[in-house]
Enzyme design. Sequence first.
Site, short mmCIF file in Angstrom:
data_model
loop_
_atom_site.label_atom_id
_atom_site.label_comp_id
_atom_site.label_asym_id
_atom_site.label_seq_id
_atom_site.Cartn_x
_atom_site.Cartn_y
_atom_site.Cartn_z
N ASP A 55 -33.37 -4.64 48.99
CA ASP A 55 -32.80 -5.93 49.39
C ASP A 55 -32.43 -6.77 48.17
OD1 ASP A 55 -35.34 -6.59 48.52
OD2 ASP A 55 -36.07 -7.23 50.47
N GLU A 111 -35.94 -10.02 59.20
CA GLU A 111 -36.79 -11.11 59.64
C GLU A 111 -37.14 -10.95 61.13
OE1 GLU A 111 -38.14 -12.80 57.42
OE2 GLU A 111 -36.83 -14.21 56.40
N HIS A 160 -41.85 -9.31 58.09
CA HIS A 160 -40.55 -8.74 57.68
C HIS A 160 -40.74 -7.55 56.75
CE1 HIS A 160 -40.08 -11.67 53.99
NE2 HIS A 160 -40.54 -10.51 53.58
N ASN A 165 -44.73 -12.84 57.59
CA ASN A 165 -44.18 -13.00 58.96
C ASN A 165 -43.78 -11.64 59.56
OD1 ASN A 165 -41.88 -12.30 57.60
ND2 ASN A 165 -40.71 -14.15 58.10
C1 GLP Z 1 -40.04 -10.32 50.00
C2 GLP Z 1 -39.02 -9.17 49.88
C3 GLP Z 1 -39.59 -7.86 50.33
C4 GLP Z 1 -41.02 -7.76 49.81
C5 GLP Z 1 -41.84 -8.72 50.62
C6 GLP Z 1 -43.29 -8.80 50.23
O1 GLP Z 1 -39.48 -11.41 50.65
N1 GLP Z 1 -37.79 -9.39 50.56
O2 GLP Z 1 -38.80 -6.81 49.87
O3 GLP Z 1 -41.47 -6.46 49.99
O4 GLP Z 1 -41.25 -10.01 50.67
O5 GLP Z 1 -43.47 -9.34 48.96
P1 GLP Z 1 -44.84 -9.30 48.18
O6 GLP Z 1 -45.10 -7.88 47.86
O7 GLP Z 1 -44.59 -10.14 46.93
O8 GLP Z 1 -45.87 -9.88 49.05
#
Ligand code: GLP
Length: 242
Positions: free
Chosen positions: A67, A143, A138, A136
């Site tokens: 992403d 989302e 995702h 949340n």
């Molecule tokens: C972000 C990204 C995801 C990521 C997730 C978790 O918003 N879009 O690709 O895997 O949230 O992030 P983290 O590993 O920092 O908790």
Amino acid sequence: MTIRVFEDTEQLASAAAEAILDTVKANPYSLLCFATGNSPVRTYQLLTENAFRENIDFTRCRCIGLDEWVQVPRTNSGTCYHLLREQLFIPLGIKESQILLFDGMAQDLEQECSKMNSFIQAQSGVDCIVVGIGTNGHIGFNEPGVDMNLQAHVQDLHESTVKAGAHYFSQPTVISRGITLGMTQVLGARKLLLLANGKSKAAILRASLQGIPTRKVPASFIQQADHAMVLIDKEAASELYQ
Ligand code: GLP
């Protein structure tokens, strides 16, 4: 879906790095997809260290990003572009010609999505995908409420994602939309590694791994992916039913 609970982040990262390396050892032409965020940071360090130690050849694989933030220039150190280059591509010696990342600054984001979809199709699908999970539910920027049949698409970000996202940027950065692989591509990968650690992920992991699958929690569909491996630490697993 297989759930593995580890004592700590180090052991989790070690198992994840091994699973990625196994993919490349089995097929040097693999298509690999990587998330950014905090969860995979140690995994990527160990992947790099172990790849060198074991002399694993990454020169024939292809790499894509899960992403990207929309309308944030690639020079910003919080972009997935910047982080993946720093944490993975440069240390592993992966060349530009092997990489396709979403350009969140592209004029035509639909075309950006089509480019990614065609690339994945041309490689006959993703061999190994590494994802995290948002609080949340995702995955990538899929989302809550997302159409599970979508391929790459642009998504308005939820308030909680915008709030959490601010932590990745060292300078004030406006984020409101993301461009992401769709859940069909995430779940369709031949090897799917979901990484999570820490107490802040405990509640959403319970909903995702033990609740009824629902679009309100996109990660909950991982339960239907037999091949998925969920690698979490003790704290992240602390609210799972025994
Ligand atoms: C972000 C990204 C995801 C990521 C997730 C978790 O918003 N879009 O690709 O895997 O949230 O992030 P983290 O590993 O920092 O908790």
